[in-house]
Design a protein around this motif. Structure first.
Motif, PDB file in Angstrom:
ATOM      1  N   PRO A 142       0.823  -1.210   0.000  1.00 42.91           N
ATOM      2  CA  PRO A 142       0.000   0.000   0.000  1.00 42.91           C
ATOM      3  C   PRO A 142       0.858   1.261   0.000  1.00 42.91           C
ATOM      4  O   PRO A 142       1.973   1.270   0.539  1.00 42.91           O
ATOM      5  CB  PRO A 142      -0.789  -0.121   1.313  1.00 42.91           C
ATOM      6  N   LYS A 143       0.356   2.305  -0.599  1.00 40.65           N
ATOM      7  CA  LYS A 143       1.056   3.587  -0.624  1.00 40.65           C
ATOM      8  C   LYS A 143       0.626   4.490   0.529  1.00 40.65           C
ATOM      9  O   LYS A 143       1.319   5.465   0.852  1.00 40.65           O
ATOM     10  CB  LYS A 143       0.792   4.308  -1.957  1.00 40.65           C
ATOM     11  N   ALA A 144      -0.541   4.179   1.130  1.00 40.78           N
ATOM     12  CA  ALA A 144      -1.081   5.066   2.158  1.00 40.78           C
ATOM     13  C   ALA A 144      -1.495   4.294   3.402  1.00 40.78           C
ATOM     14  O   ALA A 144      -1.991   3.166   3.321  1.00 40.78           O
ATOM     15  CB  ALA A 144      -2.281   5.843   1.613  1.00 40.78           C
ATOM     16  N   LEU A 145      -1.284   4.920   4.543  1.00 42.39           N
ATOM     17  CA  LEU A 145      -1.793   4.458   5.828  1.00 42.39           C
ATOM     18  C   LEU A 145      -2.942   5.375   6.211  1.00 42.39           C
ATOM     19  O   LEU A 145      -2.809   6.605   6.128  1.00 42.39           O
ATOM     20  CB  LEU A 145      -0.689   4.537   6.890  1.00 42.39           C
ATOM     21  N   LEU A 146      -4.067   4.802   6.608  1.00 39.62           N
ATOM     22  CA  LEU A 146      -5.190   5.614   7.080  1.00 39.62           C
ATOM     23  C   LEU A 146      -5.540   5.194   8.500  1.00 39.62           C
ATOM     24  O   LEU A 146      -5.758   4.015   8.772  1.00 39.62           O
ATOM     25  CB  LEU A 146      -6.415   5.468   6.175  1.00 39.62           C
ATOM     26  N   ILE A 147      -5.562   6.157   9.402  1.00 38.36           N
ATOM     27  CA  ILE A 147      -5.941   5.931  10.793  1.00 38.36           C
ATOM     28  C   ILE A 147      -7.318   6.548  10.982  1.00 38.36           C
ATOM     29  O   ILE A 147      -7.473   7.767  10.968  1.00 38.36           O
ATOM     30  CB  ILE A 147      -4.916   6.562  11.754  1.00 38.36           C
ATOM     31  N   GLY A 148      -8.327   5.686  11.092  1.00 41.83           N
ATOM     32  CA  GLY A 148      -9.702   6.158  11.166  1.00 41.83           C
ATOM     33  C   GLY A 148     -10.408   5.665  12.418  1.00 41.83           C
ATOM     34  O   GLY A 148      -9.855   4.919  13.224  1.00 41.83           O
ATOM     35  N   CYS A 149     -11.647   6.076  12.550  1.00 46.39           N
ATOM     36  CA  CYS A 149     -12.472   5.694  13.694  1.00 46.39           C
ATOM     37  C   CYS A 149     -13.146   4.350  13.422  1.00 46.39           C
ATOM     38  O   CYS A 149     -13.421   3.990  12.279  1.00 46.39           O
ATOM     39  CB  CYS A 149     -13.524   6.768  13.946  1.00 46.39           C
ATOM     40  N   SER A 150     -13.439   3.628  14.498  1.00 49.53           N
ATOM     41  CA  SER A 150     -14.124   2.339  14.369  1.00 49.53           C
ATOM     42  C   SER A 150     -15.598   2.496  14.022  1.00 49.53           C
ATOM     43  O   SER A 150     -16.268   1.494  13.753  1.00 49.53           O
ATOM     44  CB  SER A 150     -13.997   1.557  15.686  1.00 49.53           C
TER      45      SER A 150
ATOM     46  N   GLY B  18       4.524   0.767  28.325  1.00 49.36           N
ATOM     47  CA  GLY B  18       3.270   0.070  28.567  1.00 49.36           C
ATOM     48  C   GLY B  18       3.321  -1.378  28.118  1.00 49.36           C
ATOM     49  O   GLY B  18       4.346  -1.885  27.667  1.00 49.36           O
ATOM     50  N   THR B  19       2.172  -2.049  28.230  1.00 50.55           N
ATOM     51  CA  THR B  19       2.103  -3.472  27.899  1.00 50.55           C
ATOM     52  C   THR B  19       1.564  -3.721  26.501  1.00 50.55           C
ATOM     53  O   THR B  19       2.124  -4.512  25.746  1.00 50.55           O
ATOM     54  CB  THR B  19       1.214  -4.201  28.919  1.00 50.55           C
ATOM     55  N   TYR B  20       0.460  -3.044  26.142  1.00 53.55           N
ATOM     56  CA  TYR B  20      -0.183  -3.295  24.855  1.00 53.55           C
ATOM     57  C   TYR B  20      -0.163  -2.026  24.006  1.00 53.55           C
ATOM     58  O   TYR B  20      -0.541  -0.952  24.464  1.00 53.55           O
ATOM     59  CB  TYR B  20      -1.624  -3.763  25.068  1.00 53.55           C
ATOM     60  N   HIS B  21       0.262  -2.194  22.769  1.00 51.06           N
ATOM     61  CA  HIS B  21       0.382  -1.043  21.870  1.00 51.06           C
ATOM     62  C   HIS B  21      -0.163  -1.414  20.496  1.00 51.06           C
ATOM     63  O   HIS B  21       0.564  -1.394  19.498  1.00 51.06           O
ATOM     64  CB  HIS B  21       1.847  -0.617  21.761  1.00 51.06           C
ATOM     65  N   GLY B  22      -1.438  -1.767  20.436  1.00 48.39           N
ATOM     66  CA  GLY B  22      -2.019  -2.218  19.179  1.00 48.39           C
ATOM     67  C   GLY B  22      -1.922  -1.188  18.072  1.00 48.39           C
ATOM     68  O   GLY B  22      -1.478  -1.492  16.951  1.00 48.39           O
ATOM     69  N   THR B  23      -2.324   0.052  18.368  1.00 52.96           N
ATOM     70  CA  THR B  23      -2.281   1.100  17.349  1.00 52.96           C
ATOM     71  C   THR B  23      -0.847   1.425  16.962  1.00 52.96           C
ATOM     72  O   THR B  23      -0.519   1.534  15.778  1.00 52.96           O
ATOM     73  CB  THR B  23      -3.001   2.364  17.851  1.00 52.96           C
ATOM     74  N   SER B  24       0.019   1.554  17.946  1.00 51.89           N
ATOM     75  CA  SER B  24       1.419   1.884  17.661  1.00 51.89           C
ATOM     76  C   SER B  24       2.100   0.773  16.869  1.00 51.89           C
ATOM     77  O   SER B  24       2.917   1.038  15.976  1.00 51.89           O
ATOM     78  CB  SER B  24       2.175   2.136  18.967  1.00 51.89           C
ATOM     79  N   ALA B  25       1.774  -0.482  17.182  1.00 52.81           N
ATOM     80  CA  ALA B  25       2.368  -1.608  16.452  1.00 52.81           C
ATOM     81  C   ALA B  25       1.946  -1.587  14.989  1.00 52.81           C
ATOM     82  O   ALA B  25       2.761  -1.839  14.087  1.00 52.81           O
ATOM     83  CB  ALA B  25       1.954  -2.926  17.104  1.00 52.81           C
ATOM     84  N   ALA B  26       0.677  -1.302  14.742  1.00 48.69           N
ATOM     85  CA  ALA B  26       0.190  -1.254  13.365  1.00 48.69           C
ATOM     86  C   ALA B  26       0.812  -0.087  12.605  1.00 48.69           C
ATOM     87  O   ALA B  26       1.165  -0.213  11.421  1.00 48.69           O
ATOM     88  CB  ALA B  26      -1.337  -1.134  13.356  1.00 48.69           C
ATOM     89  N   ILE B  27       0.964   1.053  13.289  1.00 47.43           N
ATOM     90  CA  ILE B  27       1.615   2.205  12.661  1.00 47.43           C
ATOM     91  C   ILE B  27       3.057   1.857  12.308  1.00 47.43           C
ATOM     92  O   ILE B  27       3.541   2.156  11.209  1.00 47.43           O
ATOM     93  CB  ILE B  27       1.569   3.431  13.601  1.00 47.43           C
TER      94      ILE B  27
END
Length: 209
Positions: A33-41, A75-84
């Motif tokens: 992918p060329k783009a990362l999109l961080i959006g709301c659930s 911290g322990t869990y970094h789901g968003t940071s890991a995906a970024i």
């Protein structure tokens, strides 16, 4: 569940059959992918539908209120940071978009506080944008505006907060400074179907579509 199964059957018989070569390529060569999109659930805001992308074109992260936490490793869990990290460092996307939207339930909980009572995770997660909440409420109060005005302002302000937090990640800042990565802040009006872009120079949102 029957509705979902029927939907998949329709997808399998139409879109998949019409794009078999695409899926074969994606399966064999992986995603680029060329783009990362961080959006709301939020179920009303579907990035693929909004932007007409095909599978493999956009790496999407969705969470409550499209928030990016600041960089930290304690911290322990970094789901968003890991995906970024995966999108930026492994896939090497060229653009990162933070997409906010009107009527965000997470922002409502942040602004009204009581809306988050009884939750284990929503309130502490939304604390990422607490400074935005305080600023928007103060500005709305001084201008004699309503809580709805403060809420929409905060929906846009959370986009700015997430963009600022992205720049706390050292490998993001490095890529931005080297012009290998461009950050974008957008806000979607669900009812009117309009898209707005954050102009970082004026710190205002301007309609682009």
């Amino acid at each position: 569940m029957e509705r979902l199964i029927e939907g998949f059957q329709h997808f399998r018989a139409t879109y998949f059959e019409e794009n078999k070569t695409l899926f074969e390529t994606l399966a064999q060569s992986g995603q680029k992918p060329k783009a990362l999109l961080i959006g709301c659930s939020d179920s009303r805001v579907d990035p693929g539908l909004l932007f007409g992308t095909q599978p493999g074109e956009m790496f999407v992260i969705r969470n409550v209120a499209n928030l990016v936490p600041p960089f930290e490793t304690t911290g322990t869990y970094h789901g968003t940071s890991a995906a970024i990290e995966f999108a930026i460092r492994r896939l090497e996307v060229e653009h990162a978009v933070v997409l906010g939207h009107a009527g965000c339930g997470g922002v409502r909980a942040l602004i009204e506080q009581s809306a988050a009572d009884g939750t284990n995770f929503v309130r502490p997660w939304m604390d990422i944008a607490r400074t935005a909440r305080d600023r928007c409420l103060a500005l709305a109060h001084s201008a004699g505006k309503t809580i709805d005005y403060a809420r929409e302002m905060c929906e846009k302000e959370t986009v700015a907060v997430s963009l600022a937090n992205l720049m706390t990640f050292p490998w993001i800042r490095e890529r931005v400074e080297q012009k290998r990565l461009t950050l974008h802040g957008w806000w979607f009006d669900v009812e009117k179907g309009t898209l707005w872009r954050l102009d970082c120079q004026s710190n205002t949102f301007q309609q682009i579509a």
